[in-house]
Design an enzyme around this catalytic site. Sequence first.
Site, PDB file in Angstrom:
ATOM      1  N   CYS A  17       0.825  -1.220   0.000  1.00 28.96           N
ATOM      2  CA  CYS A  17       0.000   0.000   0.000  1.00 28.96           C
ATOM      3  C   CYS A  17       0.856   1.266   0.000  1.00 28.96           C
ATOM      4  O   CYS A  17       0.508   2.265  -0.640  1.00 28.96           O
ATOM      5  CB  CYS A  17      -0.928   0.018   1.224  1.00 28.96           C
ATOM      6  SG  CYS A  17      -2.269  -1.176   1.166  1.00 28.96           S
TER       7      CYS A  17
ATOM      8  N   ARG B  76       1.405  -6.686   8.815  1.00 28.32           N
ATOM      9  CA  ARG B  76       0.002  -6.635   8.400  1.00 28.32           C
ATOM     10  C   ARG B  76      -0.679  -7.997   8.230  1.00 28.32           C
ATOM     11  O   ARG B  76      -1.831  -8.063   7.794  1.00 28.32           O
ATOM     12  CB  ARG B  76      -0.130  -5.873   7.083  1.00 28.32           C
ATOM     13  CG  ARG B  76       0.541  -6.590   5.905  1.00 28.32           C
ATOM     14  CD  ARG B  76       0.151  -5.939   4.584  1.00 28.32           C
ATOM     15  NE  ARG B  76       0.727  -6.585   3.421  1.00 28.32           N
ATOM     16  CZ  ARG B  76       0.246  -7.663   2.834  1.00 28.32           C
ATOM     17  NH1 ARG B  76      -0.826  -8.266   3.332  1.00 28.32           N
ATOM     18  NH2 ARG B  76       0.841  -8.181   1.766  1.00 28.32           N
TER      19      ARG B  76
ATOM     20  N   THR C  97      -8.028  -1.324  10.138  1.00 29.35           N
ATOM     21  CA  THR C  97      -8.557  -2.432   9.353  1.00 29.35           C
ATOM     22  C   THR C  97     -10.007  -2.687   9.718  1.00 29.35           C
ATOM     23  O   THR C  97     -10.402  -2.556  10.888  1.00 29.35           O
ATOM     24  CB  THR C  97      -7.739  -3.720   9.577  1.00 29.35           C
ATOM     25  OG1 THR C  97      -8.433  -4.837   9.003  1.00 29.35           O
ATOM     26  CG2 THR C  97      -7.531  -4.008  11.053  1.00 29.35           C
TER      27      THR C  97
ATOM     28  N   SER D 104      -7.462 -11.988  15.284  1.00 30.77           N
ATOM     29  CA  SER D 104      -6.085 -12.490  15.344  1.00 30.77           C
ATOM     30  C   SER D 104      -5.279 -11.543  16.216  1.00 30.77           C
ATOM     31  O   SER D 104      -5.729 -10.433  16.539  1.00 30.77           O
ATOM     32  CB  SER D 104      -5.465 -12.566  13.947  1.00 30.77           C
ATOM     33  OG  SER D 104      -5.208 -11.253  13.449  1.00 30.77           O
TER      34      SER D 104
ATOM     35  N   TYR E 297      -2.766  -9.982  15.178  1.00 36.91           N
ATOM     36  CA  TYR E 297      -2.549  -8.813  14.311  1.00 36.91           C
ATOM     37  C   TYR E 297      -3.704  -7.830  14.449  1.00 36.91           C
ATOM     38  O   TYR E 297      -3.502  -6.629  14.670  1.00 36.91           O
ATOM     39  CB  TYR E 297      -2.404  -9.246  12.853  1.00 36.91           C
ATOM     40  CG  TYR E 297      -2.767  -8.152  11.883  1.00 36.91           C
ATOM     41  CD1 TYR E 297      -1.941  -7.043  11.705  1.00 36.91           C
ATOM     42  CD2 TYR E 297      -3.966  -8.194  11.161  1.00 36.91           C
ATOM     43  CE1 TYR E 297      -2.293  -6.015  10.846  1.00 36.91           C
ATOM     44  CE2 TYR E 297      -4.319  -7.173  10.297  1.00 36.91           C
ATOM     45  CZ  TYR E 297      -3.486  -6.085  10.149  1.00 36.91           C
ATOM     46  OH  TYR E 297      -3.839  -5.067   9.306  1.00 36.91           O
ATOM     47  N   HIS E 298      -4.939  -8.313  14.293  1.00 35.85           N
ATOM     48  CA  HIS E 298      -6.090  -7.423  14.381  1.00 35.85           C
ATOM     49  C   HIS E 298      -6.198  -6.802  15.775  1.00 35.85           C
ATOM     50  O   HIS E 298      -6.610  -5.643  15.917  1.00 35.85           O
ATOM     51  CB  HIS E 298      -7.367  -8.181  14.024  1.00 35.85           C
ATOM     52  CG  HIS E 298      -7.461  -8.562  12.581  1.00 35.85           C
ATOM     53  ND1 HIS E 298      -7.189  -9.843  12.138  1.00 35.85           N
ATOM     54  CD2 HIS E 298      -7.759  -7.831  11.481  1.00 35.85           C
ATOM     55  CE1 HIS E 298      -7.340  -9.882  10.826  1.00 35.85           C
ATOM     56  NE2 HIS E 298      -7.689  -8.672  10.397  1.00 35.85           N
TER      57      HIS E 298
ATOM     58  N   LYS F 158      -4.120  -3.711  15.990  1.00 34.06           N
ATOM     59  CA  LYS F 158      -4.774  -2.550  15.384  1.00 34.06           C
ATOM     60  C   LYS F 158      -5.788  -1.928  16.339  1.00 34.06           C
ATOM     61  O   LYS F 158      -5.957  -0.699  16.373  1.00 34.06           O
ATOM     62  CB  LYS F 158      -5.456  -2.959  14.079  1.00 34.06           C
ATOM     63  CG  LYS F 158      -4.509  -3.373  12.971  1.00 34.06           C
ATOM     64  CD  LYS F 158      -3.745  -2.173  12.423  1.00 34.06           C
ATOM     65  CE  LYS F 158      -3.051  -2.509  11.122  1.00 34.06           C
ATOM     66  NZ  LYS F 158      -2.353  -1.364  10.529  1.00 34.06           N
TER      67      LYS F 158
ATOM     68  N   LEU G 210      -8.159 -13.233  -2.679  1.00 33.18           N
ATOM     69  CA  LEU G 210      -8.220 -13.020  -4.124  1.00 33.18           C
ATOM     70  C   LEU G 210      -6.873 -13.296  -4.775  1.00 33.18           C
ATOM     71  O   LEU G 210      -6.803 -13.978  -5.809  1.00 33.18           O
ATOM     72  CB  LEU G 210      -8.667 -11.586  -4.422  1.00 33.18           C
ATOM     73  CG  LEU G 210      -8.772 -11.232  -5.906  1.00 33.18           C
ATOM     74  CD1 LEU G 210      -9.776 -12.120  -6.618  1.00 33.18           C
ATOM     75  CD2 LEU G 210      -9.139  -9.760  -6.084  1.00 33.18           C
TER      76      LEU G 210
ATOM     77  N   ARG H 130      -4.452 -15.213  -3.686  1.00 28.16           N
ATOM     78  CA  ARG H 130      -4.174 -16.655  -3.630  1.00 28.16           C
ATOM     79  C   ARG H 130      -4.936 -17.378  -4.731  1.00 28.16           C
ATOM     80  O   ARG H 130      -4.378 -18.231  -5.435  1.00 28.16           O
ATOM     81  CB  ARG H 130      -4.547 -17.233  -2.266  1.00 28.16           C
ATOM     82  CG  ARG H 130      -3.601 -16.877  -1.131  1.00 28.16           C
ATOM     83  CD  ARG H 130      -3.824 -17.755   0.094  1.00 28.16           C
ATOM     84  NE  ARG H 130      -5.205 -17.754   0.543  1.00 28.16           N
ATOM     85  CZ  ARG H 130      -6.071 -18.731   0.342  1.00 28.16           C
ATOM     86  NH1 ARG H 130      -5.697 -19.818  -0.327  1.00 28.16           N
ATOM     87  NH2 ARG H 130      -7.307 -18.653   0.787  1.00 28.16           N
TER      88      ARG H 130
ATOM     89  N   THR I  56      -8.543 -22.972  -3.516  1.00 26.30           N
ATOM     90  CA  THR I  56      -8.891 -23.556  -2.220  1.00 26.30           C
ATOM     91  C   THR I  56      -9.609 -22.536  -1.337  1.00 26.30           C
ATOM     92  O   THR I  56      -9.062 -21.492  -0.972  1.00 26.30           O
ATOM     93  CB  THR I  56      -7.627 -24.068  -1.500  1.00 26.30           C
ATOM     94  OG1 THR I  56      -6.655 -23.029  -1.422  1.00 26.30           O
ATOM     95  CG2 THR I  56      -7.028 -25.246  -2.263  1.00 26.30           C
ATOM     96  N   VAL I  57     -10.845 -22.868  -1.004  1.00 32.00           N
ATOM     97  CA  VAL I  57     -11.700 -22.035  -0.164  1.00 32.00           C
ATOM     98  C   VAL I  57     -11.679 -22.592   1.255  1.00 32.00           C
ATOM     99  O   VAL I  57     -11.857 -23.794   1.465  1.00 32.00           O
ATOM    100  CB  VAL I  57     -13.143 -22.028  -0.721  1.00 32.00           C
ATOM    101  CG1 VAL I  57     -14.096 -21.362   0.250  1.00 32.00           C
ATOM    102  CG2 VAL I  57     -13.172 -21.351  -2.080  1.00 32.00           C
TER     103      VAL I  57
ATOM    104  N   GLU J  45     -13.139 -18.666  12.975  1.00 33.15           N
ATOM    105  CA  GLU J  45     -13.954 -17.539  12.527  1.00 33.15           C
ATOM    106  C   GLU J  45     -15.346 -18.042  12.157  1.00 33.15           C
ATOM    107  O   GLU J  45     -15.545 -19.233  11.877  1.00 33.15           O
ATOM    108  CB  GLU J  45     -13.313 -16.863  11.311  1.00 33.15           C
ATOM    109  CG  GLU J  45     -13.174 -17.790  10.109  1.00 33.15           C
ATOM    110  CD  GLU J  45     -12.438 -17.154   8.926  1.00 33.15           C
ATOM    111  OE1 GLU J  45     -12.083 -15.970   9.019  1.00 33.15           O
ATOM    112  OE2 GLU J  45     -12.240 -17.852   7.913  1.00 33.15           O
TER     113      GLU J  45
END
Length: 382
Positions: free
Chosen positions: A12, A100, A144, A179, A181-182, A185, A239, A241, A253-254, A328
């Site tokens: 970014c 991130r 985020t 997570s 990470y989150h 934030k 996206l 991936r 792979t979902v 999640e």
Amino acid sequence: MRIIVAGGDGFCGWPTALYLSKQGHDVTIVDNLVRRKYDDELRSNSVTPIASLEDRVAKWKEVSGKEIKTFVGDLNHYDFLSEVFRQTEPEAFVHFAEQRSAPYSMIDREHAVYTQTNNVMGNLNVLYAIKEFAPECHLIKLGTMGEYGTPNIDIEEGYIEIEHKGRKDTLPYPKQPGSFYHLSKVHDSHNIMFACKIWGIRATDLNQGIVYGLHTAETRLDPMLVNRVDYDGVFGTALNRFVNQAAIGHDITVYGSGGQTRAFLNIEDTVRCVEIAAENPADKGEFRVFNQFTEWFSVQDLAERVQKIAKEEGLDTQVKKIENPRIENEDHYYNAVNTKLRDLGLEPHLLTDDVIRDILRTAVENKNRIIEENVLPSITWK
């Protein structure tokens, strides 16, 4: 305007620095280059070859005639940060300089501690540097949408009006990060809000959705200015991936049911949103929150769209569901407000088939750089 872009060597930060420079701002990049070291640690890479920061800014000066100054160092080193502030006297500080990746923060204790220390302490240093050296500087902080989680009510922009036992108040919107990470934030947001209240700092928290896309007008000017494309199970978004899996003939792979719904934003809108925030600064003492996204999609929807474009490009790939490595909600309500940036002039670039095709063709052109074992998840929340 004198603007620091911290993390200006990243996905970014780099196109943002170029865009602001082209708009005539005096731009300085501050970066410790650690994103490149993560690639070495994870034995991964960008699908697109990335030049050194030194070569990138030199090429930008060659093609644009504009100079971007650079400081290589860590926001966690306050003496270094103080000197940057003294030399640049910033009017705006765009803060992209954080670890991130949610999966990276969940690898083990060491990576969780690193993520929180790097992100929270670095941001706290920035707040003190603004207080000490540039009290009128506007902090534009990348947050985020993941701070909110997936509540069963509409997601507002930073604040929500609550009525409780006959009384009303406007409070920060509840946070349900997914997570470490989150969580970092969320801690940032709380620290910034507190600093605005006690020191009168002006700050805009950009709660950004997942960013997609490859090019901006500036990165298209020369191959050496190209942005990075992450595809692995640690730093690659869903996206990216999916597109890179399709490029090498791998199953798309979902995770789990695929009903996970997230907010998304084109990289061209990322750079414009930062400009809007800079040109319309928060008031002194104001902690302002913008939800920075333009659309939302489920993971399954993205997978099927990539599969469709891949087949049009002659690539045969299947959508396959795998066990979800994360903890999640896989099927949930999702409705988020995003009016403030639009009201200030944002004209969204949406996720069209051509955008997906552009990323896919870039992946196919560079598919010899894709390390196949990296396209599947290797980190679990459990």
